[in-house]
Design a protein around this motif. Structure first.
Motif, PDB file in Angstrom:
ATOM      1  N   ARG A  99       0.771  -1.404  -0.004  1.00  0.00           N
ATOM      2  CA  ARG A  99      -0.018  -0.116   0.091  1.00  0.00           C
ATOM      3  C   ARG A  99       0.995   1.194   0.003  1.00  0.00           C
ATOM      4  O   ARG A  99       0.671   2.222  -0.790  1.00  0.00           O
ATOM      5  CB  ARG A  99      -0.850  -0.099   1.073  1.00  0.00           C
ATOM      6  CG  ARG A  99      -2.221  -0.968   1.009  1.00  0.00           C
ATOM      7  CD  ARG A  99      -3.217  -0.412   1.850  1.00  0.00           C
ATOM      8  NE  ARG A  99      -3.275  -0.569   3.202  1.00  0.00           N
ATOM      9  CZ  ARG A  99      -3.522  -1.704   4.010  1.00  0.00           C
ATOM     10  NH1 ARG A  99      -4.090  -2.686   3.196  1.00  0.00           N
ATOM     11  NH2 ARG A  99      -3.353  -2.052   5.324  1.00  0.00           N
ATOM     12  N   CYS A 102       2.427   1.961  -3.581  1.00  0.00           N
ATOM     13  CA  CYS A 102       1.515   2.367  -4.331  1.00  0.00           C
ATOM     14  C   CYS A 102       0.879   4.000  -4.049  1.00  0.00           C
ATOM     15  O   CYS A 102       0.568   4.596  -5.108  1.00  0.00           O
ATOM     16  CB  CYS A 102      -0.026   1.715  -4.258  1.00  0.00           C
ATOM     17  SG  CYS A 102       0.186  -0.016  -4.722  1.00  0.00           S
ATOM     18  N   LYS A 103       1.426   4.278  -2.690  1.00  0.00           N
ATOM     19  CA  LYS A 103       1.033   5.775  -2.462  1.00  0.00           C
ATOM     20  C   LYS A 103       2.188   6.711  -2.669  1.00  0.00           C
ATOM     21  O   LYS A 103       1.969   7.588  -1.914  1.00  0.00           O
ATOM     22  CB  LYS A 103       0.316   5.863  -0.749  1.00  0.00           C
ATOM     23  CG  LYS A 103      -1.017   5.068  -0.924  1.00  0.00           C
ATOM     24  CD  LYS A 103      -2.029   5.747  -1.722  1.00  0.00           C
ATOM     25  CE  LYS A 103      -3.545   4.916  -1.429  1.00  0.00           C
ATOM     26  NZ  LYS A 103      -4.456   5.715  -2.558  1.00  0.00           N
ATOM     27  N   ASN A 104       3.058   6.149  -3.208  1.00  0.00           N
ATOM     28  CA  ASN A 104       4.328   6.777  -3.534  1.00  0.00           C
ATOM     29  C   ASN A 104       5.035   7.323  -2.139  1.00  0.00           C
ATOM     30  O   ASN A 104       5.951   8.201  -2.097  1.00  0.00           O
ATOM     31  CB  ASN A 104       4.097   8.262  -4.321  1.00  0.00           C
ATOM     32  CG  ASN A 104       4.175   8.059  -5.523  1.00  0.00           C
ATOM     33  OD1 ASN A 104       4.787   6.882  -6.324  1.00  0.00           O
ATOM     34  ND2 ASN A 104       4.066   8.979  -6.469  1.00  0.00           N
ATOM     35  N   ILE A 105       4.862   6.494  -1.282  1.00  0.00           N
ATOM     36  CA  ILE A 105       5.984   6.688   0.067  1.00  0.00           C
ATOM     37  C   ILE A 105       7.096   5.836   0.007  1.00  0.00           C
ATOM     38  O   ILE A 105       7.061   4.637  -0.110  1.00  0.00           O
ATOM     39  CB  ILE A 105       5.212   6.219   1.167  1.00  0.00           C
ATOM     40  CG1 ILE A 105       3.637   6.691   1.317  1.00  0.00           C
ATOM     41  CG2 ILE A 105       5.928   6.313   2.720  1.00  0.00           C
ATOM     42  CD1 ILE A 105       3.078   6.340   2.670  1.00  0.00           C
TER      43      ILE A 105
ATOM     44  N   GLU B  63     -10.550   3.459  -1.742  1.00  0.00           N
ATOM     45  CA  GLU B  63      -9.278   3.630  -1.442  1.00  0.00           C
ATOM     46  C   GLU B  63      -8.156   4.463  -2.202  1.00  0.00           C
ATOM     47  O   GLU B  63      -7.036   4.561  -1.842  1.00  0.00           O
ATOM     48  CB  GLU B  63      -8.816   2.231  -0.913  1.00  0.00           C
ATOM     49  CG  GLU B  63      -9.643   1.862   0.135  1.00  0.00           C
ATOM     50  CD  GLU B  63      -8.970   0.196   0.810  1.00  0.00           C
ATOM     51  OE1 GLU B  63      -9.250   0.129   1.804  1.00  0.00           O
ATOM     52  OE2 GLU B  63      -8.131   0.008  -0.049  1.00  0.00           O
ATOM     53  N   GLY B  64      -8.822   4.458  -3.570  1.00  0.00           N
ATOM     54  CA  GLY B  64      -7.906   5.190  -4.388  1.00  0.00           C
ATOM     55  C   GLY B  64      -6.819   4.686  -5.218  1.00  0.00           C
ATOM     56  O   GLY B  64      -5.821   5.088  -5.397  1.00  0.00           O
ATOM     57  N   TYR B  65      -7.251   3.449  -5.678  1.00  0.00           N
ATOM     58  CA  TYR B  65      -6.215   2.650  -6.303  1.00  0.00           C
ATOM     59  C   TYR B  65      -6.895   2.437  -7.933  1.00  0.00           C
ATOM     60  O   TYR B  65      -6.226   2.079  -8.943  1.00  0.00           O
ATOM     61  CB  TYR B  65      -6.159   0.927  -5.805  1.00  0.00           C
ATOM     62  CG  TYR B  65      -5.380   1.046  -4.405  1.00  0.00           C
ATOM     63  CD1 TYR B  65      -3.846   1.458  -4.493  1.00  0.00           C
ATOM     64  CD2 TYR B  65      -6.017   1.248  -3.388  1.00  0.00           C
ATOM     65  CE1 TYR B  65      -3.728   1.136  -3.091  1.00  0.00           C
ATOM     66  CE2 TYR B  65      -5.329   1.453  -2.089  1.00  0.00           C
ATOM     67  CZ  TYR B  65      -4.098   1.417  -2.062  1.00  0.00           C
ATOM     68  OH  TYR B  65      -3.488   1.309  -0.802  1.00  0.00           O
ATOM     69  N   LEU B  78      -4.251   5.406  -9.796  1.00  0.00           N
ATOM     70  CA  LEU B  78      -3.682   5.865  -8.458  1.00  0.00           C
ATOM     71  C   LEU B  78      -3.983   7.328  -8.138  1.00  0.00           C
ATOM     72  O   LEU B  78      -3.391   8.207  -8.636  1.00  0.00           O
ATOM     73  CB  LEU B  78      -2.243   5.467  -8.322  1.00  0.00           C
ATOM     74  CG  LEU B  78      -1.845   3.859  -8.784  1.00  0.00           C
ATOM     75  CD1 LEU B  78      -0.402   3.615  -8.624  1.00  0.00           C
ATOM     76  CD2 LEU B  78      -2.671   3.156  -7.458  1.00  0.00           C
ATOM     77  N   ASP B  79      -4.730   7.278  -6.635  1.00  0.00           N
ATOM     78  CA  ASP B  79      -4.516   8.536  -6.080  1.00  0.00           C
ATOM     79  C   ASP B  79      -3.561   8.740  -4.948  1.00  0.00           C
ATOM     80  O   ASP B  79      -3.687   7.929  -4.152  1.00  0.00           O
ATOM     81  CB  ASP B  79      -6.195   8.771  -5.596  1.00  0.00           C
ATOM     82  CG  ASP B  79      -6.299   9.582  -4.559  1.00  0.00           C
ATOM     83  OD1 ASP B  79      -5.821  10.656  -4.415  1.00  0.00           O
ATOM     84  OD2 ASP B  79      -6.797   9.472  -3.522  1.00  0.00           O
ATOM     85  N   TYR B  80      -2.790   9.674  -4.930  1.00  0.00           N
ATOM     86  CA  TYR B  80      -1.884   9.680  -4.014  1.00  0.00           C
ATOM     87  C   TYR B  80      -2.069  10.867  -2.880  1.00  0.00           C
ATOM     88  O   TYR B  80      -1.556  11.849  -2.784  1.00  0.00           O
ATOM     89  CB  TYR B  80      -0.512  10.374  -4.733  1.00  0.00           C
ATOM     90  CG  TYR B  80      -0.164   9.467  -5.778  1.00  0.00           C
ATOM     91  CD1 TYR B  80       0.161   8.094  -5.380  1.00  0.00           C
ATOM     92  CD2 TYR B  80       0.123   9.776  -7.093  1.00  0.00           C
ATOM     93  CE1 TYR B  80       0.664   7.328  -6.741  1.00  0.00           C
ATOM     94  CE2 TYR B  80       0.732   9.150  -8.180  1.00  0.00           C
ATOM     95  CZ  TYR B  80       0.679   7.573  -7.888  1.00  0.00           C
ATOM     96  OH  TYR B  80       1.248   7.114  -8.843  1.00  0.00           O
ATOM     97  N   ASP B  81      -2.973  10.233  -2.092  1.00  0.00           N
ATOM     98  CA  ASP B  81      -3.448  11.083  -0.898  1.00  0.00           C
ATOM     99  C   ASP B  81      -2.215  10.496   0.191  1.00  0.00           C
ATOM    100  O   ASP B  81      -2.537   9.573   1.228  1.00  0.00           O
ATOM    101  CB  ASP B  81      -4.660  10.786  -0.449  1.00  0.00           C
ATOM    102  CG  ASP B  81      -5.118  11.609   0.646  1.00  0.00           C
ATOM    103  OD1 ASP B  81      -4.203  12.061   1.376  1.00  0.00           O
ATOM    104  OD2 ASP B  81      -6.390  11.806   1.062  1.00  0.00           O
ATOM    105  N   LYS B  82      -1.100  11.188   0.307  1.00  0.00           N
ATOM    106  CA  LYS B  82       0.080  10.489   0.985  1.00  0.00           C
ATOM    107  C   LYS B  82      -0.383  10.984   2.465  1.00  0.00           C
ATOM    108  O   LYS B  82      -0.217   9.719   3.331  1.00  0.00           O
ATOM    109  CB  LYS B  82       1.358  11.475   0.601  1.00  0.00           C
ATOM    110  CG  LYS B  82       2.358  10.558   0.118  1.00  0.00           C
ATOM    111  CD  LYS B  82       3.495  11.520  -0.051  1.00  0.00           C
ATOM    112  CE  LYS B  82       4.893  10.409  -0.206  1.00  0.00           C
ATOM    113  NZ  LYS B  82       5.971  11.506  -0.798  1.00  0.00           N
ATOM    114  N   ALA B  85      -2.799   8.149   3.804  1.00  0.00           N
ATOM    115  CA  ALA B  85      -1.839   6.759   3.431  1.00  0.00           C
ATOM    116  C   ALA B  85      -0.994   6.659   4.609  1.00  0.00           C
ATOM    117  O   ALA B  85      -0.903   5.580   5.326  1.00  0.00           O
ATOM    118  CB  ALA B  85      -1.441   6.681   2.300  1.00  0.00           C
TER     119      ALA B  85
END
Lengths: 123, 123
Positions: A99, A102-105, B63-65, B78-82, B85
DNA sequence: ATATTTGTTATACAGAAATTATAACAAAAT
DNA sequence: ATTTTGTTATAATTTCTGTATAACAAATAT
């Protein structure tokens, strides 16, 4: 140690109970050798059924956190099966890290977050 | 991308499905913009009901995938709500790390395990 | 000795969640 | 015009969760 159950959670009560007791051990609020309340007492205390507490205790025993004794009741007794614990940890981490990726962390951020959460624990 | 369901798992099928799709994205087996099979096709493929797949897709969307489009079907988006997340990651980590601490796995070892699991991912 | 407390086990029931089974709808593609 | 898409609805089944009683054996306390 204070146990708080969220009755609106989608997490089962016996799972919440198990996790909170593990948290209590990790936070050094309860220690190896300490007694837990009896299934009936804790159930009464929280306002749930005896069997729900019993379910949590049975899992905790099976996972190596407590021992159940007919005379002493439930006692914290940590079984350090490190290899098994590490394997289980890896399994759990895979989903969480997927996860995060996927979230660019990124890797550095993940390690920072890990350190941060670790510092929440005392003992 | 291959999806494998363990019908004996205590994890719900739609949760397994969701996790495996997230794994597929993290492993770069499927990419932003790629189409997922239609709910009916994937259901047939795995041998489960359409609604179970639909449930997994609905969660993945929430969940933004992925995005769901009546013409294109399900598409990786992909939605990057860092920040969100990261908060969710911390919540999940707390339970895992509590277990690790109880099992005498120290901070250094935990970081090593983290690195090890991260290296399993490609991309 | 007797009563109480411990985990343990059994059974039954109710409610919620998960899964399946059909079916139909509207929008878009072929 | 037919097919495919996600979407929604309804119903039935199964499994999981939680509760309610009850009883048992072992140990403790009185």
């Amino acid at each position: 140690m204070i146990v708080t159950i969220d009755f609106n959670s989608n997490e089962a009560i016996y799972i919440q109970l198990r996790n909170q007791i593990i948290m209590g051990i990790a936070n050094a609020q309860i220690h190896d050798g300490d007694n837990l309340p009896s299934v009936r007492e804790l159930a009464d205390n929280i306002g749930i059924n005896m069997h729900t507490v019993n379910k949590a205790y049975t899992i905790l025993k099976q996972e190596g956190y407590i021992k159940l004794d007919r005379r002493k009741g439930a006692v914290i007794a940590l079984d350090y099966d490190k290899l098994r614990a590490i394997e289980e940890m890896k399994t759990d981490l895979r989903t969480i890290l997927a996860r995060a990726i996927c979230k660019n962390i990124n890797e550095e951020e993940i390690h920072e977050i890990l350190t941060e959460v670790l510092n929440e624990f005392e003992g």
